[in-house]
Motif scaffolding. Structure first.
Motif, PDB file in Angstrom:
ATOM      1  N   ILE A  27      -3.697   8.614  -0.806  1.00 51.95           N
ATOM      2  CA  ILE A  27      -3.672   9.255  -2.131  1.00 51.95           C
ATOM      3  C   ILE A  27      -4.576  10.489  -2.117  1.00 51.95           C
ATOM      4  O   ILE A  27      -4.201  11.566  -2.592  1.00 51.95           O
ATOM      5  N   LYS A  28      -5.752  10.327  -1.525  1.00 55.63           N
ATOM      6  CA  LYS A  28      -6.694  11.452  -1.477  1.00 55.63           C
ATOM      7  C   LYS A  28      -6.114  12.628  -0.683  1.00 55.63           C
ATOM      8  O   LYS A  28      -6.313  13.796  -1.045  1.00 55.63           O
ATOM      9  N   ASP A  67      -1.473  -8.048  -2.786  1.00 55.70           N
ATOM     10  CA  ASP A  67      -1.161  -8.579  -1.462  1.00 55.70           C
ATOM     11  C   ASP A  67       0.180  -7.987  -1.020  1.00 55.70           C
ATOM     12  O   ASP A  67       1.191  -8.156  -1.716  1.00 55.70           O
ATOM     13  N   PRO A  68       0.195  -7.300   0.118  1.00 51.50           N
ATOM     14  CA  PRO A  68       1.429  -6.612   0.523  1.00 51.50           C
ATOM     15  C   PRO A  68       2.614  -7.558   0.717  1.00 51.50           C
ATOM     16  O   PRO A  68       3.751  -7.158   0.551  1.00 51.50           O
ATOM     17  N   GLN A  69       2.332  -8.826   1.066  1.00 52.83           N
ATOM     18  CA  GLN A  69       3.433  -9.771   1.309  1.00 52.83           C
ATOM     19  C   GLN A  69       3.955 -10.401   0.016  1.00 52.83           C
ATOM     20  O   GLN A  69       5.158 -10.549  -0.170  1.00 52.83           O
ATOM     21  N   THR A  70       3.042 -10.760  -0.877  1.00 49.43           N
ATOM     22  CA  THR A  70       3.454 -11.559  -2.044  1.00 49.43           C
ATOM     23  C   THR A  70       3.415 -10.781  -3.358  1.00 49.43           C
ATOM     24  O   THR A  70       3.989 -11.228  -4.346  1.00 49.43           O
ATOM     25  N   PRO A 121       0.815  -1.217   0.000  1.00 48.75           N
ATOM     26  CA  PRO A 121       0.000   0.000   0.000  1.00 48.75           C
ATOM     27  C   PRO A 121       0.849   1.269   0.000  1.00 48.75           C
ATOM     28  O   PRO A 121       0.532   2.232  -0.709  1.00 48.75           O
ATOM     29  N   ALA A 122       1.944   1.265   0.770  1.00 51.52           N
ATOM     30  CA  ALA A 122       2.804   2.461   0.811  1.00 51.52           C
ATOM     31  C   ALA A 122       3.430   2.730  -0.551  1.00 51.52           C
ATOM     32  O   ALA A 122       3.514   3.882  -1.003  1.00 51.52           O
ATOM     33  N   GLN A 123       3.860   1.666  -1.223  1.00 48.55           N
ATOM     34  CA  GLN A 123       4.455   1.842  -2.558  1.00 48.55           C
ATOM     35  C   GLN A 123       3.411   2.313  -3.570  1.00 48.55           C
ATOM     36  O   GLN A 123       3.684   3.196  -4.393  1.00 48.55           O
ATOM     37  N   TYR A 176      -7.164  -1.992  -0.243  1.00 49.49           N
ATOM     38  CA  TYR A 176      -7.400  -0.717  -0.954  1.00 49.49           C
ATOM     39  C   TYR A 176      -7.466   0.436   0.039  1.00 49.49           C
ATOM     40  O   TYR A 176      -6.946   1.519  -0.206  1.00 49.49           O
ATOM     41  N   MET A 177      -8.127   0.154   1.185  1.00 50.58           N
ATOM     42  CA  MET A 177      -8.307   1.237   2.163  1.00 50.58           C
ATOM     43  C   MET A 177      -7.005   1.621   2.856  1.00 50.58           C
ATOM     44  O   MET A 177      -6.952   2.603   3.586  1.00 50.58           O
TER      45      MET A 177
END
Ligand code: KMH
Ligand code: ZN
Length: 312
Positions: A75-76, A55-58, A31-33, A68-69
């Motif tokens: 971003i907003k 998926d943040p891990q894979t 999500p950060a990326q 998404y959240m």
């Protein structure tokens, strides 16, 4: 003729569900990326951000609204770009899974794929080895038998859920001439209203190929079907990305770039970021004598509901 463009909308598709982590270190997965890449693309000139989650891990594409959240509010907070969430999702997802995040986020825009088709990316697997993640190779290879499902009933359902339900408008993804006629069916029934936004897609195996004659033909048929009721944009896969976007801009169309569609910035040269591709097409668009649209200008051109009316 399509409504003429005073301003060119740059859409940037940040990560998608086609490329896998082994293919490029620049592909955002956490999500950060994803948030950082989206903000960078907006700062470089993208007025619409087309988003998928992973998926943040894979790094595998995920439909999970909770993921998404983890990037939509960031971003907003950092940009006024229009958020456009995929309803195509990833190659293993059901239509219900594909709708989970859009339902939660109620964005200004969603993609809407305008027909079922073969959607094959298995040939990408032949270019790589030493996979970082076990899911990558089978995910790609199974697509020689993959049908990307977007029946008339599915399209009606997504229009009802997201369009009528949440006032979301659509990036109508058309991968072949037949998809324009599918779109015309919904326009004729009055369930899709102008000014609608057609994303003409070239170079997906299973869709129309990367011959400029095809772009001319798609544009001619869209003009015949829709008169001046529509806006249009072009994306092309892989090395055709920049040439086709340039062709679109020179014909009065809008453009889409981003690592979802191509990992490259030049011949055999990987892009280092989404922003790098946005900067490149922005420079070309401006050299052609056009001005890029701000997010609010894009909102006006596409009759969007506004960033205050979303669910994140
Ligand atoms: N990956 C693109 C060729 C979607 O997200 O709904 C099309 C796309 C589909 O962006
Ligand atoms: Zn997409």
């Amino acid at each position: 003729m399509a409504a003429s463009n005073d301003k060119v909308i740059i859409t940037c598709a940040i990560t998608g569900a086609i490329h896998t982590p082994t293919m490029s270190p620049a592909l955002p997965v956490t999500p950060a990326q994803i948030a950082a890449e989206a903000v960078g693309a907006a700062e470089a000139g993208a007025s619409i951000l087309h988003l998928h989650a992973r998926d943040p891990q894979t790094g595998e594409p995920t439909p999970d609204p909770d993921v998404y959240m983890q990037f939509l509010p960031q971003i907003k907070a950092a940009t006024d770009a229009v958020v456009n969430i995929t309803t195509g999702g990833g190659l293993t997802m059901s239509v219900e899974e594909r709708l989970a995040a859009p339902r939660r986020a109620k964005p200004e825009m969603c993609s809407l794929n305008m027909g079922s088709m073969n959607f094959a990316i298995h040939q990408l697997a032949d270019r790589h080895s030493d996979w970082q993640q076990p899911w990558e190779e089978p995910y790609l290879r199974r697509t020689d038998d993959h049908i990307f499902r977007n029946t008339f009933r599915d399209i009606d359902y997504i229009l009802a859920e997201m369009g009528e339900g949440h006032g979301t408008r659509f990036e109508h993804e058309c991968y072949d001439v037949g998809h324009l006629y599918n779109l015309a069916h919904f326009v004729d029934r009055g369930v899709i209203k102008p000014p609608f936004f057609i994303q003409m897609i070239f170079g997906i195996m299973g869709g129309i190929g990367t011959d400029v004659a095809n772009l001319m033909h798609m544009k001619m048929i869209a003009d015949k079907l829709f008169g001046d009721n529509y806006r249009w944009s072009v994306l092309a896969a892989g090395r055709h990305q920049m040439p086709f976007a340039t062709q679109s801009a020179s014909m009065g169309g809008n453009v889409r770039v981003g690592l979802e569609d191509s990992l490259f910035i030049g011949r055999r040269e990987l892009a280092t970021s989404n922003a790098q591709q946005v900067t490149k097409i922005r420079t070309i668009v401006e050299e052609l004598g056009h001005t890029i649209a701000t997010p609010d200008e894009a909102r006006k051109m596409l009759a969007l509901k506004g960033a205050d009316n979303v669910g994140f």
